[in-house]
Design an enzyme around this catalytic site. Structure first.
Site, PDB file in Angstrom:
ATOM      1  N   GLU A   1       2.390   1.697  -3.334  1.00 15.36           N
ATOM      2  CA  GLU A   1       1.402   2.205  -4.295  1.00 15.36           C
ATOM      3  C   GLU A   1       1.355   3.729  -4.259  1.00 15.36           C
ATOM      4  O   GLU A   1       1.332   4.396  -5.297  1.00 15.36           O
ATOM      5  CB  GLU A   1       0.026   1.619  -3.970  1.00 15.36           C
ATOM      6  CG  GLU A   1      -1.115   2.212  -4.778  1.00 15.36           C
ATOM      7  CD  GLU A   1      -2.303   2.589  -3.908  1.00 15.36           C
ATOM      8  OE1 GLU A   1      -2.709   3.775  -3.950  1.00 15.36           O
ATOM      9  OE2 GLU A   1      -2.818   1.734  -3.190  1.00 15.36           O
ATOM     10  N   HIS A   2       1.333   4.309  -3.058  1.00 17.69           N
ATOM     11  CA  HIS A   2       1.352   5.762  -2.929  1.00 17.69           C
ATOM     12  C   HIS A   2       2.676   6.342  -3.426  1.00 17.69           C
ATOM     13  O   HIS A   2       2.708   7.366  -4.110  1.00 17.69           O
ATOM     14  CB  HIS A   2       1.188   6.150  -1.456  1.00 17.69           C
ATOM     15  CG  HIS A   2      -0.204   6.072  -0.932  1.00 17.69           C
ATOM     16  ND1 HIS A   2      -0.858   7.161  -0.426  1.00 17.69           N
ATOM     17  CD2 HIS A   2      -1.075   5.041  -0.835  1.00 17.69           C
ATOM     18  CE1 HIS A   2      -2.067   6.804  -0.024  1.00 17.69           C
ATOM     19  NE2 HIS A   2      -2.225   5.512  -0.263  1.00 17.69           N
TER      20      HIS A   2
ATOM     21  N   HIS B   1       0.824  -1.205   0.000  1.00 16.98           N
ATOM     22  CA  HIS B   1       0.000   0.000   0.000  1.00 16.98           C
ATOM     23  C   HIS B   1       0.861   1.260   0.000  1.00 16.98           C
ATOM     24  O   HIS B   1       0.628   2.204  -0.763  1.00 16.98           O
ATOM     25  CB  HIS B   1      -0.902  -0.040   1.238  1.00 16.98           C
ATOM     26  CG  HIS B   1      -1.906   1.053   1.300  1.00 16.98           C
ATOM     27  ND1 HIS B   1      -2.613   1.336   2.453  1.00 16.98           N
ATOM     28  CD2 HIS B   1      -2.333   1.962   0.386  1.00 16.98           C
ATOM     29  CE1 HIS B   1      -3.444   2.341   2.229  1.00 16.98           C
ATOM     30  NE2 HIS B   1      -3.278   2.741   0.984  1.00 16.98           N
TER      31      HIS B   1
ATOM     32  N   GLU C   1       4.708   9.386   2.777  1.00 17.61           N
ATOM     33  CA  GLU C   1       3.581   8.526   2.427  1.00 17.61           C
ATOM     34  C   GLU C   1       3.403   7.370   3.403  1.00 17.61           C
ATOM     35  O   GLU C   1       2.280   6.882   3.570  1.00 17.61           O
ATOM     36  CB  GLU C   1       3.764   7.983   1.004  1.00 17.61           C
ATOM     37  CG  GLU C   1       3.791   9.064  -0.053  1.00 17.61           C
ATOM     38  CD  GLU C   1       2.512   9.881  -0.090  1.00 17.61           C
ATOM     39  OE1 GLU C   1       1.415   9.303   0.034  1.00 17.61           O
ATOM     40  OE2 GLU C   1       2.614  11.116  -0.250  1.00 17.61           O
TER      41      GLU C   1
ATOM     42  N   GLU D   1      -4.263   6.953   7.185  1.00 15.21           N
ATOM     43  CA  GLU D   1      -5.350   6.304   6.449  1.00 15.21           C
ATOM     44  C   GLU D   1      -5.750   5.001   7.132  1.00 15.21           C
ATOM     45  O   GLU D   1      -6.943   4.709   7.310  1.00 15.21           O
ATOM     46  CB  GLU D   1      -4.908   6.015   5.015  1.00 15.21           C
ATOM     47  CG  GLU D   1      -5.974   5.301   4.192  1.00 15.21           C
ATOM     48  CD  GLU D   1      -5.481   4.818   2.830  1.00 15.21           C
ATOM     49  OE1 GLU D   1      -6.226   4.072   2.185  1.00 15.21           O
ATOM     50  OE2 GLU D   1      -4.364   5.183   2.440  1.00 15.21           O
TER      51      GLU D   1
END
Length: 968
Positions: free
Chosen positions: A64-65, A61, A139, A161
């Site tokens: 990905e960012h 994840h 990130e 998040e």
């Protein structure tokens, strides 16, 4: 056909996608490619990597960012945002799944599509993460310390998040289901990241994951639409794929051997300290199995889940509800894994019901396996799925994006992706299978005789959040205690350096490397939605003629503005009950079958249409929406008549079950959509449209449901529902939308006219519209969340301004520059956004935000940012183009009819749309700066609302007029 440097593996017509399918392999790099060549102008590209996680740090994840934070050719800090600011994309995103990471983009403009693909290919293959450790810090996670006396904290976009995600009990539930079914396997880890584990991720592990998995040999590239296939493949080869040699990448998802006995797992989730924990547990019965042998079996499992648990009258759900062990029962079938999973979930229950829960499931499944489903019920369910698949209306999601995800159900695991679209054969086999017990076989094979099962208890813990916060504080204190003063000074300098880097603008020469279209690529004339309005005896027809592939979309809209404020929740509740209660002619189960056999669906909803530049006026509509094939108009309209005139609310047990279910699911929505809830609640302090919306589906409606349940008001509600339905279903102020092909308009009108005559011309119970009373509450709602959703809103018409297209450009700038940098990049929130509405509403909001007061300080500083906005001509052009991508959204036939209706009811003319377009395209820097005073005036109105962490809201309670607990 041959393609240079590619090996064609398969080439055939895919009828379901109306195009030619080509499966290839790039010979040098080993990249797998699937092409669907058809006439869809909304072209799609998606590059996917198989990315099995090795732990709970959320590495897939975070990566990905991070790859979208600058690359070899595009070294700006955030090329993703630069594309969002200045492209005509119809889709731009990246997503992490349990075993894959994907990067899809779409556009109708050929040059824009090429630009998007180039930026994404460079990002995933040549990211700047190797040269800039600040990317992981921003990130993923980093330590923050601002003074020697201050507290050390963690921050990072993904860290915050996932703090938000872990505050949602159903996200926790599904995460733990996978862990229970796949222990010590990549599926048993959280690819998104557990907040406590994210902070263990190192830079070395981060880079090694990219080196290992982000290679073309581990990629799956999907191309879709009206492409020049030869040109596109040649470009991919020359620009990127030919740079890589084929290698072996160990990313295979190894099969987990079936359990020899059921796995029993107990986990906890956090609730607020003031929340009563009785009846707040989840029980889930879960199975995993090998990939189905065919698309028929896979589709059959989807249909089976619907038959067992989703359809009105579903026998397994009914059997569980009759035991009175839970407020809500639902199911889940996930085919997007190497080993699909099937779950049966009881929500808002107690763990002592576990034995009865399991016994009921297994006895009812055994009974169904013996007796089967009725033929009509199965046919109805198959028709339901077939209509959805053939209609292929995914709303604002481009078809190519959805199809690329569907292809991976087999492709990612070395199967044939074309199999996923063999719908004709699958439906034919399913219908044949009705006779030979197909669904009984599926229940036996995949559920009853499957040893790979897990039983998960998820129990509420009112102390968990406080304990976690205490543990986190202790962990950081221990870390801080190990640091010398020199170490702390270095940490302070590191914090300052990161913030300085985040605040610094990108170099002009780097920004200019991001490809940008010209205004000549955007047509100057708007594309109007052509519709006709016909008035007839107190009601109005909105007729929209377009190609719909023989589908008729219809809608009846009944005005409910004269209802009292106390009656509004009943209108919303009606939308959850109609089609799911008995009528005079059918049981609710029979009614569901009739609807599925003859229609593409009937549903009710409420909508509130704000008025163009009129904040004190809106149109409130109770809407019944229905669709069918042209030859099924008569049957469909007859069913709608039955639902609206013959529905019964007298079965109090059924009514109770549906209200509990509605309350349960709204509770989840309030958590997952906290940003929307807080903005709407804040806006309801002064805006009439928002006031209605909030009463219909916000906190006010949830509190209504809570009261009904806690005070056992079901009998009273049943009487009131019938009264309210009779009040609103009358011909005065009725609007009818017909959206279909010209040849079908006349027969549809004729049949609908017959229906309309059964409604009275005017309800005898209607009085004049009652005034809505506004109250400034400025609330802080305490929840078990670890993050905040902070909203600020105001009314610009009240300050003497009117809507114009310049506001739309400023909205793009505020969301993708100011809010992105200040709230997300610096503040660590997952999202921040701004918006103007035509009815005078302006709002700011944050999503999964670790801050509260800091965010409001950012909001309050917005006027200065706008008044002193600095943009050169290229930057301004970029924002204008980015704004137009949200204006010129491709519309499905159904969406065109919906838009025609909304424009008409909101009093937005073709001239208004053209004027907005002209204003967007002609926006100057002076136009934008002039709006700074408008925003200053709005912020001075002082309306705000927060939903978030109970400790933080308590600490900042001086900011609020009202602080309360949001019981869920």
């Amino acid at each position: 056909m041959e393609y240079r440097n590619y090996k064609v593996i398969k080439e055939e017509r895919i009828e379901a996608l109306n195009g030619l399918g080509i499966l290839l392999e790039h010979e040098k790099s080993g990249a797998r490619i699937m092409v669907v060549k058809n006439d869809d102008e909304n072209k799609t590209f998606n590059i996917i990597f198989r990315t099995p996680p090795k732990d709970d740090t959320g590495l897939p994840h975070i990566l990905e960012h991070s790859v979208l934070c600058g690359s070899r050719k595009y070294p700006v800090k955030d090329p993703f945002v630069e594309l969002a600011k200045g492209s005509l994309n119809t889709f731009l995103n990246a997503m992490t799944y349990p075993d894959k990471t994907m990067y899809p983009v779409a556009s109708c403009n050929n040059q824009d599509f090429r630009n998007l693909v180039d930026v994404y290919m460079d990002a995933v293959l040549y990211p700047n993460i190797y040269d800039d450790p600040r990317i992981l810090q921003q990130e993923g996670w980093h330590y923050e310390l601002e003074t020697l006396e201050g507290e050390i904290t963690y921050n990072g976009v993904v860290y915050n998040e996932m703090k938000g995600a872990s505050s949602n009990p159903e996200q926790v539930l599904f995460r733990q289901i996978q862990t229970a079914l796949f222990p010590n396997h990549p599926y048993g880890y959280d690819s998104g990241g557990e907040p406590d584990a994210i902070t263990d991720l190192t830079q070395e592990e981060f880079l090694d994951f990219h080196r290992t998995y982000y290679h073309p040999s581990n990629s799956y590239i999907f191309l879709y639409g009206d492409l020049d296939v030869t040109e596109q493949l040649s470009w991919l080869d020359e620009a990127y794929l030919s740079d890589f040699k084929k290698i072996e990448v160990d990313s295979e998802l190894v099969k987990v051997e079936p359990f020899t006995s059921r796995n029993h797992v107990t986990k906890s989730y956090a609730v607020g300290q003031e929340t009563k924990t009785d009846n707040k547990s989840y029980l889930s019965y879960n199975v995993a199995f090998d990939k189905p042998k065919s698309q028929c079996e896979n589709l059959g499992l989807e249909v089976m889940e619907y038959l067992l648990l989703d359809a009105p009258g579903a026998p397994l759900k009914e059997a569980l509800l009759k035991q009175n062990i839970a407020e809500d029962i639902f199911g889940s079938y996930d085919s997007g894994l190497r080993q699909p999973t099937f779950s049966i979930i009881a929500k808002n229950t107690n763990v002592e019901h576990e034995a009865l829960f399991v016994a009921t499931i297994e006895s009812e499944l055994a009974k169904i396996a013996r007796e089967g489903f009725s033929r009509r019920r199965v046919e109805a369910a198959i028709n339901y799925f077939e209509f959805k698949i053939r209609e292929a209306d995914f709303g604002q999601y481009p078809k190519g994006v959805i199809y690329s995800i569907k292809a991976l159900d087999t492709w990612l695991y070395d199967g044939d992706p074309f199999e996923n679209f063999a719908y004709d054969e699958a439906f034919r086999q399913l219908r044949e299978g009705i006779e030979n017990g197909c669904f009984i076989g599926l229940i036996d094979t995949y559920l009853l005789n499957n040893p790979h099962t897990a039983l998960l208890r998820l129990i509420p813990d009112a102390q968990m959040l406080a304990e976690k916060e205490k543990q986190l504080k202790n962990k950081l204190n221990i870390y801080g205690g190990m640091l010398t003063e020199e170490d702390k000074l270095a940490l302070i300098e590191g914090t300052k350096a990161l913030k300085k880097h985040q605040a610094e603008p990108n170099a002009r020469e780097d920004l200019e490397k991001i490809p940008l279209l010209d205004l000549t690529d955007i047509k100057k004339e708007s594309t109007p939605i052509h519709y006709e309005v016909v008035k007839n005896e107190g009601h109005e027809w909105i007729l929209h003629k377009t190609f719909t592939n023989n589908i008729v979309y219809m809608r009846l809209l009944f005005d409910f503005s004269p209802l009292t404020f106390e009656e509004l929740p009943y209108v919303s509740l009606l939308t959850k009950l109609l089609m799911r209660m008995d009528t005079k002619q059918h049981t609710y189960s029979e009614l569901s079958d009739e609807i599925n056999i003859h229609t593409g669906g009937i549903r009710a909803e409420t909508n509130v249409y704000g008025m163009n530049n009129e904040p004190d006026i809106c149109q409130t509509k109770f809407e019944v929406k229905f669709k069918c094939l042209g030859e099924k108009i008569d049957e469909t309209v007859t069913l709608v008549k039955e639902v609206l005139t013959e529905s019964l609310f007298t079965d109090l047990n059924r009514l109770k079950d549906l209200i509990f279910e509605n309350k349960s699911r709204l509770s989840t929505a309030l958590t997952s959509g906290g940003h929307t809830v807080s903005i709407n609640r804040c806006s309801s302090y002064f805006n009439i449209s928002a006031r209605y919306k909030e009463a219909l589906d916000g906190i006010t409606y949830y509190e209504f449901l809570e009261k009904v349940v806690s005070e056992n008001q079901f009998e009273t509600v049943a009487i009131k529902l019938k009264e309210v339905l009779d009040k609103i279903t009358h011909r005065e102020n009725l609007h009818i939308l017909v959206n279909t092909e010209a040849r079908l308009i006349a027969p549809v009108k004729e049949k609908l006219q017959e229906l309309i005559t059964v409604f009275p011309e005017k309800s005898i119970a209607y009085d004049e519209t009652l005034p809505i009373i506004f109250e400034t509450l400025n609330e802080g709602f305490k929840t078990a969340s670890k993050v905040q959703y902070c909203a600020l809103a105001g009314d610009y018409v009240q300050e003497g301004y009117l809507y114009n297209g310049h506001m739309k450009v400023l909205q793009t700038i505020m969301s993708l520059d100011y809010m992105w940098k200040e709230v997300r990049v610096k503040g660590g929130a997952y999202g921040g956004f701004a918006g103007f509405r035509r009815n005078g509403l302006f709002f700011l909001g944050s999503y999964r935000d670790p801050n509260l007061n800091k965010t409001y300080e950012i909001y309050r500083a917005l006027p200065d940012y706008v008044k002193n906005l600095k943009l050169d001509d290229r930057e301004l052009l970029k924002y204008i183009i980015g704004t137009m991508s949200n204006v010129d959204v491709p519309l499905t036939p159904q969406m065109k009819g919906d838009r025609a209706l909304a424009l008409y009811l909101s009093n937005v003319s073709k001239e208004d749309e053209q004027r907005e377009r002209d204003e967007i395209l002609s926006t100057t820097l002076e136009d934008l700066r002039a709006l700074g005073q408008l925003i200053e005036d709005i912020i001075g109105q002082d309306y705000f609302c927060v939903i978030g962490n109970e400790s933080m809201i308590e600490e900042e309670k001086h900011l609020f007029i009202t602080v309360k607990t949001l019981n869920q």
